[in-house]
Write a protein that holds these residues in place. Sequence first.
Motif, short mmCIF file in Angstrom:
data_model
loop_
_atom_site.label_atom_id
_atom_site.label_comp_id
_atom_site.label_asym_id
_atom_site.label_seq_id
_atom_site.Cartn_x
_atom_site.Cartn_y
_atom_site.Cartn_z
N LYS A 165 -9.44 11.65 4.40
CA LYS A 165 -10.16 11.21 3.20
C LYS A 165 -9.17 10.77 2.13
O LYS A 165 -9.37 9.75 1.46
N GLU A 166 -8.13 11.55 1.96
CA GLU A 166 -7.12 11.23 0.95
C GLU A 166 -6.42 9.90 1.29
O GLU A 166 -6.22 9.06 0.41
N MET A 167 -6.12 9.71 2.55
CA MET A 167 -5.46 8.46 2.97
C MET A 167 -6.37 7.25 2.75
O MET A 167 -5.91 6.20 2.28
N ILE A 168 -7.65 7.41 3.05
CA ILE A 168 -8.60 6.32 2.86
C ILE A 168 -8.73 5.99 1.38
O ILE A 168 -8.74 4.81 0.99
N GLU A 169 -8.79 7.01 0.53
CA GLU A 169 -8.88 6.78 -0.91
C GLU A 169 -7.63 6.06 -1.43
O GLU A 169 -7.72 5.15 -2.25
N GLU A 170 -6.49 6.44 -0.93
CA GLU A 170 -5.24 5.79 -1.34
C GLU A 170 -5.24 4.32 -0.92
O GLU A 170 -4.82 3.45 -1.68
N LEU A 171 -5.73 4.05 0.29
CA LEU A 171 -5.79 2.68 0.76
C LEU A 171 -6.78 1.85 -0.07
O LEU A 171 -6.51 0.68 -0.38
N LYS A 172 -7.89 2.43 -0.43
CA LYS A 172 -8.88 1.75 -1.26
C LYS A 172 -8.29 1.41 -2.63
O LYS A 172 -8.54 0.35 -3.18
#
Length: 48
Positions: free
Chosen positions: A38-45
């Motif tokens: 989730k954290e990685m996806i948020e960072e990518l967004k």
Amino acid sequence: MMIDFEEELKRFQPIMEIEELEELVYNQNLTDMTDIMKEMIEELKNED
């Protein structure tokens, strides 16, 4: 070598009950793979 059962019983200490262990585990704030993803996806967004 023979086991001295009487001596072993004197040293015996019962383990925690399953409920107590579950409570300890569930109350810990542990990061798991889902949290990391989730954290990685948020960072990518946020990079866009």
